[in-house]
Design a protein around this motif. Sequence first.
Motif, PDB file in Angstrom:
ATOM      1  N   VAL A 317       0.946  -0.992   0.267  1.00 56.00           N
ATOM      2  CA  VAL A 317      -0.170   0.072   0.033  1.00 56.00           C
ATOM      3  C   VAL A 317       0.830   1.283   0.086  1.00 56.00           C
ATOM      4  CG1 VAL A 317      -1.653   1.473   1.338  1.00 56.00           C
ATOM      5  CG2 VAL A 317      -1.800  -1.078   1.122  1.00 56.00           C
ATOM      6  N   CYS A 318       2.070   0.991   0.770  1.00 58.47           N
ATOM      7  CA  CYS A 318       2.687   2.487   0.815  1.00 58.47           C
ATOM      8  C   CYS A 318       3.448   2.647  -0.685  1.00 58.47           C
ATOM      9  CB  CYS A 318       3.880   2.048   2.050  1.00 58.47           C
ATOM     10  SG  CYS A 318       3.463   2.189   3.633  1.00 58.47           S
ATOM     11  N   VAL A 319       3.919   1.755  -1.260  1.00 59.36           N
ATOM     12  CA  VAL A 319       4.489   1.848  -2.532  1.00 59.36           C
ATOM     13  C   VAL A 319       3.520   2.400  -3.462  1.00 59.36           C
ATOM     14  CG1 VAL A 319       5.243   0.460  -4.541  1.00 59.36           C
ATOM     15  CG2 VAL A 319       6.200  -0.084  -2.183  1.00 59.36           C
ATOM     16  N   CYS A 320       2.129   2.122  -3.462  1.00 59.50           N
ATOM     17  CA  CYS A 320       1.087   2.163  -4.367  1.00 59.50           C
ATOM     18  C   CYS A 320       0.824   3.860  -3.868  1.00 59.50           C
ATOM     19  CB  CYS A 320      -0.351   1.468  -4.074  1.00 59.50           C
ATOM     20  SG  CYS A 320      -0.058   0.097  -4.836  1.00 59.50           S
ATOM     21  N   LEU A 321       0.860   4.169  -2.864  1.00 62.59           N
ATOM     22  CA  LEU A 321       0.604   5.598  -2.371  1.00 62.59           C
ATOM     23  C   LEU A 321       1.793   6.476  -2.922  1.00 62.59           C
ATOM     24  CD1 LEU A 321      -0.645   5.487   1.318  1.00 62.59           C
ATOM     25  CD2 LEU A 321      -1.883   5.691  -0.774  1.00 62.59           C
ATOM     26  N   VAL A 363      -8.402  11.209 -15.863  1.00 63.46           N
ATOM     27  CA  VAL A 363      -8.600   9.761 -16.355  1.00 63.46           C
ATOM     28  C   VAL A 363      -7.638   8.732 -15.835  1.00 63.46           C
ATOM     29  CG1 VAL A 363      -8.037   8.424 -18.670  1.00 63.46           C
ATOM     30  CG2 VAL A 363      -9.295  10.609 -18.599  1.00 63.46           C
ATOM     31  N   VAL A 364      -6.190   9.303 -15.694  1.00 65.07           N
ATOM     32  CA  VAL A 364      -5.206   8.496 -14.887  1.00 65.07           C
ATOM     33  C   VAL A 364      -5.740   8.157 -13.566  1.00 65.07           C
ATOM     34  CG1 VAL A 364      -2.899   8.510 -14.088  1.00 65.07           C
ATOM     35  CG2 VAL A 364      -3.381   9.458 -16.450  1.00 65.07           C
ATOM     36  N   ILE A 365      -6.106   8.904 -12.812  1.00 68.78           N
ATOM     37  CA  ILE A 365      -6.639   8.593 -11.459  1.00 68.78           C
ATOM     38  C   ILE A 365      -7.990   7.613 -11.578  1.00 68.78           C
ATOM     39  CG2 ILE A 365      -8.503   9.310  -9.731  1.00 68.78           C
ATOM     40  CD1 ILE A 365      -6.652  11.964  -9.987  1.00 68.78           C
ATOM     41  N   GLU A 366      -8.819   7.442 -12.524  1.00 64.63           N
ATOM     42  CA  GLU A 366      -9.729   6.502 -12.622  1.00 64.63           C
ATOM     43  C   GLU A 366      -8.941   5.269 -12.930  1.00 64.63           C
ATOM     44  OE1 GLU A 366     -13.123   6.565 -11.849  1.00 64.63           O
ATOM     45  OE2 GLU A 366     -12.682   8.532 -11.190  1.00 64.63           O
ATOM     46  N   ILE A 367      -8.182   5.168 -13.722  1.00 65.44           N
ATOM     47  CA  ILE A 367      -7.647   4.034 -14.505  1.00 65.44           C
ATOM     48  C   ILE A 367      -6.707   3.318 -13.090  1.00 65.44           C
ATOM     49  CG2 ILE A 367      -5.702   2.879 -15.623  1.00 65.44           C
ATOM     50  CD1 ILE A 367      -6.546   4.883 -17.902  1.00 65.44           C
ATOM     51  N   MET A 368      -5.981   4.110 -12.453  1.00 66.47           N
ATOM     52  CA  MET A 368      -5.210   3.733 -11.354  1.00 66.47           C
ATOM     53  C   MET A 368      -6.130   3.227 -10.151  1.00 66.47           C
ATOM     54  SD  MET A 368      -2.140   7.005 -11.043  1.00 66.47           S
ATOM     55  CE  MET A 368      -1.594   5.953  -9.666  1.00 66.47           C
ATOM     56  N   ASN A 369      -7.370   3.914  -9.797  1.00 59.32           N
ATOM     57  CA  ASN A 369      -8.112   3.532  -8.827  1.00 59.32           C
ATOM     58  C   ASN A 369      -8.726   1.990  -9.103  1.00 59.32           C
ATOM     59  OD1 ASN A 369      -7.949   5.463  -7.213  1.00 59.32           O
ATOM     60  ND2 ASN A 369      -9.803   6.578  -8.175  1.00 59.32           N
ATOM     61  N   ARG A 370      -9.053   1.738 -10.368  1.00 56.12           N
ATOM     62  CA  ARG A 370      -9.581   0.314 -10.872  1.00 56.12           C
ATOM     63  C   ARG A 370      -8.577  -0.506 -10.811  1.00 56.12           C
ATOM     64  NH1 ARG A 370     -14.520   1.091 -12.737  1.00 56.12           N
ATOM     65  NH2 ARG A 370     -15.473   3.291 -13.102  1.00 56.12           N
ATOM     66  N   ILE A 371      -7.214  -0.342 -11.303  1.00 55.81           N
ATOM     67  CA  ILE A 371      -6.138  -1.300 -11.191  1.00 55.81           C
ATOM     68  C   ILE A 371      -5.823  -1.617  -9.665  1.00 55.81           C
ATOM     69  CG2 ILE A 371      -3.643  -1.811 -11.748  1.00 55.81           C
ATOM     70  CD1 ILE A 371      -4.045  -0.009 -14.170  1.00 55.81           C
ATOM     71  N   TYR A 372      -5.817  -0.730  -8.824  1.00 54.20           N
ATOM     72  CA  TYR A 372      -5.413  -0.875  -7.508  1.00 54.20           C
ATOM     73  C   TYR A 372      -6.580  -1.624  -6.791  1.00 54.20           C
ATOM     74  CZ  TYR A 372      -4.517  -0.047  -2.644  1.00 54.20           C
ATOM     75  OH  TYR A 372      -4.338  -0.134  -1.262  1.00 54.20           O
ATOM     76  N   VAL A 401      -8.030   4.097   1.715  1.00 54.58           N
ATOM     77  CA  VAL A 401      -6.709   4.779   1.797  1.00 54.58           C
ATOM     78  C   VAL A 401      -5.892   5.519   0.343  1.00 54.58           C
ATOM     79  CG1 VAL A 401      -4.070   4.718   2.600  1.00 54.58           C
ATOM     80  CG2 VAL A 401      -6.047   3.923   4.036  1.00 54.58           C
ATOM     81  N   PHE A 402      -6.059   4.469  -0.562  1.00 59.35           N
ATOM     82  CA  PHE A 402      -5.401   4.752  -1.751  1.00 59.35           C
ATOM     83  C   PHE A 402      -6.297   5.749  -2.496  1.00 59.35           C
ATOM     84  CE2 PHE A 402      -4.829   3.944  -6.383  1.00 59.35           C
ATOM     85  CZ  PHE A 402      -3.562   4.198  -6.434  1.00 59.35           C
ATOM     86  N   ASN A 406      -4.921   9.137  -3.768  1.00 60.04           N
ATOM     87  CA  ASN A 406      -5.177   9.284  -5.307  1.00 60.04           C
ATOM     88  C   ASN A 406      -5.772  10.381  -5.916  1.00 60.04           C
ATOM     89  OD1 ASN A 406      -3.970   8.515  -7.720  1.00 60.04           O
ATOM     90  ND2 ASN A 406      -5.718   7.142  -8.263  1.00 60.04           N
ATOM     91  N   CYS A 407      -7.060  10.608  -5.207  1.00 56.45           N
ATOM     92  CA  CYS A 407      -7.999  11.533  -5.653  1.00 56.45           C
ATOM     93  C   CYS A 407      -7.765  12.892  -4.876  1.00 56.45           C
ATOM     94  CB  CYS A 407      -9.412  11.016  -5.348  1.00 56.45           C
ATOM     95  SG  CYS A 407      -9.767   9.603  -6.429  1.00 56.45           S
ATOM     96  N   PHE A 408      -7.502  13.024  -3.724  1.00 57.30           N
ATOM     97  CA  PHE A 408      -7.393  14.208  -3.095  1.00 57.30           C
ATOM     98  C   PHE A 408      -5.985  14.855  -2.826  1.00 57.30           C
ATOM     99  CE2 PHE A 408     -11.244  12.144  -1.257  1.00 57.30           C
ATOM    100  CZ  PHE A 408     -12.201  12.993  -1.930  1.00 57.30           C
ATOM    101  N   SER A 409      -5.032  14.159  -2.853  1.00 59.63           N
ATOM    102  CA  SER A 409      -3.394  14.650  -2.710  1.00 59.63           C
ATOM    103  C   SER A 409      -3.514  15.873  -3.442  1.00 59.63           C
ATOM    104  CB  SER A 409      -2.459  13.492  -2.593  1.00 59.63           C
ATOM    105  OG  SER A 409      -2.654  12.944  -4.169  1.00 59.63           O
ATOM    106  N   SER A 410      -3.536  15.818  -4.777  1.00 56.79           N
ATOM    107  CA  SER A 410      -3.411  16.876  -5.758  1.00 56.79           C
ATOM    108  C   SER A 410      -4.171  18.158  -5.118  1.00 56.79           C
ATOM    109  CB  SER A 410      -3.651  16.520  -7.178  1.00 56.79           C
ATOM    110  OG  SER A 410      -4.910  16.406  -7.238  1.00 56.79           O
ATOM    111  N   LEU A 411      -5.313  18.206  -4.742  1.00 58.96           N
ATOM    112  CA  LEU A 411      -5.936  19.066  -4.491  1.00 58.96           C
ATOM    113  C   LEU A 411      -5.499  19.639  -2.925  1.00 58.96           C
ATOM    114  CD1 LEU A 411      -9.658  17.568  -5.154  1.00 58.96           C
ATOM    115  CD2 LEU A 411      -8.205  19.064  -6.588  1.00 58.96           C
TER     116      LEU A 411
END
Length: 652
Positions: A317-321, A363-372, A401-402, A406-411
């Motif tokens: 999980v840490c690596v994915c974050l 788009v990348v966020i949605e793809i990463m969410n589904r893969i994760y 957590v991911f 993934n969705c809010f860190s940039s904000l």
Amino acid sequence: MRRLLSKSDPPDLEFQPLVVIEFAKHAKEETREWLVKKIMDKKKDGGSQLLIKPLVISNDEEFIYIVGGSAKRLLLGAEAVGLVKECIDGSMKPFIYNNRKEYKDWTEDGDDFLSMAECQYIIKYELDNLRAQDEKNIPGYPNSKLYPGKSIFRRLQTSGIMIQVFPLHDKEELKRLRHQWYLRIKLAFQPIDQIQHYFGDTLGLYFAFLEYFTMALIPMALIGIPYYFFAWEDYDKYVIFATFNLVWSTVILEVWKRLSSVMTYRWGSLIMKRQFEEPRPGFHGVLGINPVTGRKEPIYSSFKRQLRIYLVSVPFVCVCLYLASYVMMIYFDLEHWALAYHQEQQSTFSSLILYVPSIIYAVVIEIMNRIYKIAAELLTSWENHRLESSYQNHLVLKVLVFNIVNCFSSLFYIAFVMCDMKLLRQSLATLLITSQILNQFVEALLPYWLQKRSSRKIKKKVKSLNVDTDYTLLEQIHLEKDMDTYLGTFDDYLELFLLFGYVSLFSCVYPLAAIFAVLNNLTEMYSDALKMCRVYKRPFSQPSANIGVWMLAFETMGIIAVVTNCTLLGMSSQVSGIFEDSKRDLILTVAAIEHALLALKFILAFVIPDKPYDIQVKLDRLEFESLEALKKNQQMKLSSESLTDDDDAMNS
């Protein structure tokens, strides 16, 4: 080609098809005959005492069986699973077959007393509890071991011998539900009770929460419109909006708890006693004895599970974050490039280029969410949790957590590091709109289009069969068995959770977030209704008293929202202007306000009861009556034993 389930079958073999069982093409006849016998055997002999017969087997050698049950057998099953029904006096009580005339809507034969969804739930319960006794392995498969007390159906599914078990749709009832639900575009509430009656409590609660969340967003949207248009660049005016946001995010969750308790009491699931939770189908380990039930079942060391969690899952999980953070920095590099390009060109095209990095990132966020999520499911399954509830809790924690990062860190980075409110507004709007379009397309429209194409081929295939059978039922089963399987409300609640996060965290900067959330939810109602009625197989009904771990997730997001909004308030020139000489005083003041609001939040959660007073009184009365009945039974048992002792003494 073989002919089975003919129209000329004897009347004693006729029953309403409720559940379909499909075996793999390699399933041996010995195995199928053994299972059919187990299903039809009496309860005292270790069977389910249900009705089962095979369907037409086509040239593809498909082994399909339909399962049902007599009215009395299903009513006794309703008592066994603890279904709660309404009595004539208006109270809700667990169904007892011997007291069946005390219940509302009871007819002489009781054929229509249980809904089709309840009958299917009872059949699933009986099939899941069909357990091995003296068998050492599955007949015909010596390598597929069976242990005493182990669920036969789960073993058949994990061995690949059985492909699927699913409940059939009621075509007439589904047609009426579709007409009420989504075929008529109208400003009206969803038919929640009808949805619950057809699909069960879990889906009934989801659509009720979706509707409630949409209604709760309307005040935010109405207040946000004037703030957006009359305070376009003056972010200081959002102080009032942020304050309202904090109160709103707390109150709506507390009110929902009360509304859901009223609904689930009316449905009977609030007071339905929970069965002892059996091991997950995928749970494995050495054979041992369960200290609670005394049954033989796989045993797995909790220490080994903890090692897997902390030495593998947590680092993963840490690596994915870290990967999500790295992708975020690439996004900011693209934003910097787009801004530099626009400043150089100053054209209409360059102004459009400013939105491209945000769209690509969404788009990348949605793809990463589904893969994760796929990786998280595999990892959580590998952790080998014994109970389904434990598996779901660990999966939800990993995914949340991911997704939050993934969705809010940039904000968060834009708001608190870059302090660029204009870019925050642009990024939030782009994320909201892009994610909504992608979700609607991937979740409903694309599967519906694919299913329509597949259904036309299946209808032609069924009509080509030259058999003496019920073509309507045959076509329905072949259509439904090739539909996608609905995997539960996880993704649906996750989407609402992210929307709640966007609105509660940053809508004070971009008030139109609530408007987009409302529009998303309105389209979500229709797209989710479409996919449940036309795209997916009918899921088995599941009793649910609440939305489970998701309530904790929403409440946690509400706490994060308090911290975020207080920080945004502290950054505003209105507040910071009061403390021009001392940043320390500003920080301490904001921290004090934050703690006060958190305290208010917890006080509101404590003061507002989760259940209305009348519902709590009914629950307490039912508990009192249960205790009194238990005492009466014990007294009758003691009196009977005393009379027996007296008779023995007189005879001696």
